[in-house]
Scaffold this motif. Structure first.
Motif, mmCIF file in Angstrom:
data_model
loop_
_atom_site.group_PDB
_atom_site.id
_atom_site.type_symbol
_atom_site.label_atom_id
_atom_site.label_comp_id
_atom_site.label_asym_id
_atom_site.label_seq_id
_atom_site.Cartn_x
_atom_site.Cartn_y
_atom_site.Cartn_z
ATOM 1 N N UNK A 52 -17.538 -47.176 -24.912
ATOM 2 C CA UNK A 52 -16.109 -47.153 -25.294
ATOM 3 C C UNK A 52 -16.232 -46.238 -26.416
ATOM 4 N N UNK A 53 -17.148 -45.417 -26.868
ATOM 5 C CA UNK A 53 -17.390 -44.757 -27.886
ATOM 6 C C UNK A 53 -16.716 -43.265 -27.542
ATOM 7 N N UNK A 54 -15.896 -42.868 -28.402
ATOM 8 C CA UNK A 54 -15.559 -41.317 -28.157
ATOM 9 C C UNK A 54 -16.437 -40.387 -28.398
ATOM 10 N N UNK A 59 -21.305 -33.331 -32.660
ATOM 11 C CA UNK A 59 -20.744 -34.518 -32.807
ATOM 12 C C UNK A 59 -20.671 -34.797 -34.288
ATOM 13 N N UNK A 60 -19.786 -35.316 -34.982
ATOM 14 C CA UNK A 60 -19.607 -35.335 -36.207
ATOM 15 C C UNK A 60 -20.474 -36.789 -36.810
ATOM 16 N N UNK A 61 -21.585 -36.551 -36.756
ATOM 17 C CA UNK A 61 -22.531 -37.877 -37.064
ATOM 18 C C UNK A 61 -23.889 -37.225 -37.713
ATOM 19 N N UNK A 111 -29.455 -18.798 -29.287
ATOM 20 C CA UNK A 111 -29.701 -20.002 -28.453
ATOM 21 C C UNK A 111 -28.856 -21.333 -29.141
ATOM 22 N N UNK A 112 -28.426 -21.205 -30.382
ATOM 23 C CA UNK A 112 -27.624 -22.346 -30.926
ATOM 24 C C UNK A 112 -26.346 -22.253 -30.280
ATOM 25 N N UNK A 113 -25.915 -21.292 -30.382
ATOM 26 C CA UNK A 113 -24.424 -20.775 -29.778
ATOM 27 C C UNK A 113 -24.237 -21.282 -28.289
ATOM 28 N N UNK A 114 -25.696 -21.067 -27.500
ATOM 29 C CA UNK A 114 -25.483 -21.643 -26.172
ATOM 30 C C UNK A 114 -25.663 -22.945 -26.102
ATOM 31 N N UNK A 115 -26.315 -23.670 -27.150
ATOM 32 C CA UNK A 115 -26.288 -25.011 -27.048
ATOM 33 C C UNK A 115 -25.058 -25.911 -27.536
ATOM 34 N N UNK A 116 -24.312 -25.140 -28.371
ATOM 35 C CA UNK A 116 -22.965 -25.594 -28.872
ATOM 36 C C UNK A 116 -21.913 -25.711 -27.613
ATOM 37 N N UNK A 117 -22.133 -24.583 -26.975
ATOM 38 C CA UNK A 117 -21.329 -24.368 -25.693
ATOM 39 C C UNK A 117 -21.756 -25.470 -24.801
ATOM 40 N N UNK A 118 -22.941 -25.651 -24.321
ATOM 41 C CA UNK A 118 -23.156 -26.888 -23.345
ATOM 42 C C UNK A 118 -22.797 -28.094 -24.046
ATOM 43 N N UNK A 119 -23.031 -28.538 -25.258
ATOM 44 C CA UNK A 119 -22.450 -29.654 -25.894
ATOM 45 C C UNK A 119 -20.917 -30.123 -25.874
ATOM 46 N N UNK A 120 -20.195 -28.990 -25.943
ATOM 47 C CA UNK A 120 -18.855 -28.939 -25.933
ATOM 48 C C UNK A 120 -18.200 -29.354 -24.622
ATOM 49 N N UNK A 121 -18.892 -28.481 -23.566
ATOM 50 C CA UNK A 121 -18.555 -28.831 -22.246
ATOM 51 C C UNK A 121 -18.944 -30.348 -21.839
ATOM 52 N N UNK A 122 -19.788 -30.604 -22.303
ATOM 53 C CA UNK A 122 -20.540 -31.806 -21.990
ATOM 54 C C UNK A 122 -19.580 -33.051 -22.368
ATOM 55 N N UNK A 123 -19.171 -32.795 -23.622
ATOM 56 C CA UNK A 123 -18.281 -33.783 -24.322
ATOM 57 C C UNK A 123 -16.844 -33.961 -23.676
ATOM 58 N N UNK A 124 -16.361 -32.610 -23.270
ATOM 59 C CA UNK A 124 -15.162 -32.524 -22.419
ATOM 60 C C UNK A 124 -15.184 -33.443 -20.941
ATOM 61 N N UNK A 167 -23.397 -37.733 -21.096
ATOM 62 C CA UNK A 167 -23.275 -36.468 -21.950
ATOM 63 C C UNK A 167 -24.873 -36.065 -22.446
ATOM 64 N N UNK A 168 -25.695 -37.084 -22.546
ATOM 65 C CA UNK A 168 -27.089 -36.706 -22.719
ATOM 66 C C UNK A 168 -27.527 -35.977 -21.662
ATOM 67 N N UNK A 169 -27.457 -36.681 -20.467
ATOM 68 C CA UNK A 169 -27.853 -35.807 -19.315
ATOM 69 C C UNK A 169 -27.540 -34.349 -19.164
#
Length: 172
Positions: free
Chosen positions: A3-5, A51-53, A129-142, A151-153
């Protein structure tokens, strides 16, 4: 399903300050214990979306020494999670469903310490590579629909590939 955002946001220049503030609180709580406290994870890498953690790494000579100090972590608002699926680690979460901090504690010389440090420094040294990772994370979160496992998968292939590259790079 969680239930976490799950939200990935652009880099926030306040993240290093949040880490430093929490580091001071941890040092005060662990005043009688020799530890090394570091900022790790995506929030520690300038200009990387995350993620802002705030992820925190604690190095200690014997990780079991933290077990008798569980109340000190609780007094700072952390939930004590034990190994939480990673042998040799001690894991703590703060903020409930609106997490603000994670602590990963490992014994000196452990692979867990090496892995976290190598991945952080690798991403700092390789901005594309960091930018590629950011893009993957943003897409996964969406697209994960608040499902933490999904998300982890969705990040897993990138992490597995680049963690190995990071360890090779870090060791050379």
């Amino acid at each position: 399903m969680s239930s976490r955002k799950i939200e990935v946001v652009d880099y926030d220049t306040d993240w290093p300050h949040s880490f430093e503030s929490e580091k001071l609180a941890l040092e005060k709580a662990l005043y009688d214990t020799e530890v090394k406290i570091e900022h790790i994870g995506s929030t520690s890498i300038p200009n990387l979306a995350a993620k802002p953690i705030i992820d925190i790494l604690i190095e200690i000579d014997k990780v079991e020494r933290l077990d008798v100090k569980a109340d000190r972590f609780c007094n700072l608002g952390y939930e004590v999670k034990g190994e939480n699926g990673i042998p040799g680690r001690r894991y703590y979460q703060k903020g409930g469903n609106n997490r603000t901090h994670h602590i990963h504690a490992f014994q000196s010389g452990s692979f867990g310490l090496l892995r976290h440090r190598a991945f952080k420094e690798y991403l700092q040294a390789h901005p594309l590579i960091a930018r590629e990772y950011a893009s993957i994370k943003k897409q996964a979160a969406l697209s994960c629909n608040k499902d933490t496992e999904r998300y982890i998968s969705m990040k897993n292939d990138f992490i597995v590939k680049h963690e190995k590259l990071a360890l090779d790079w870090y060791g050379s």
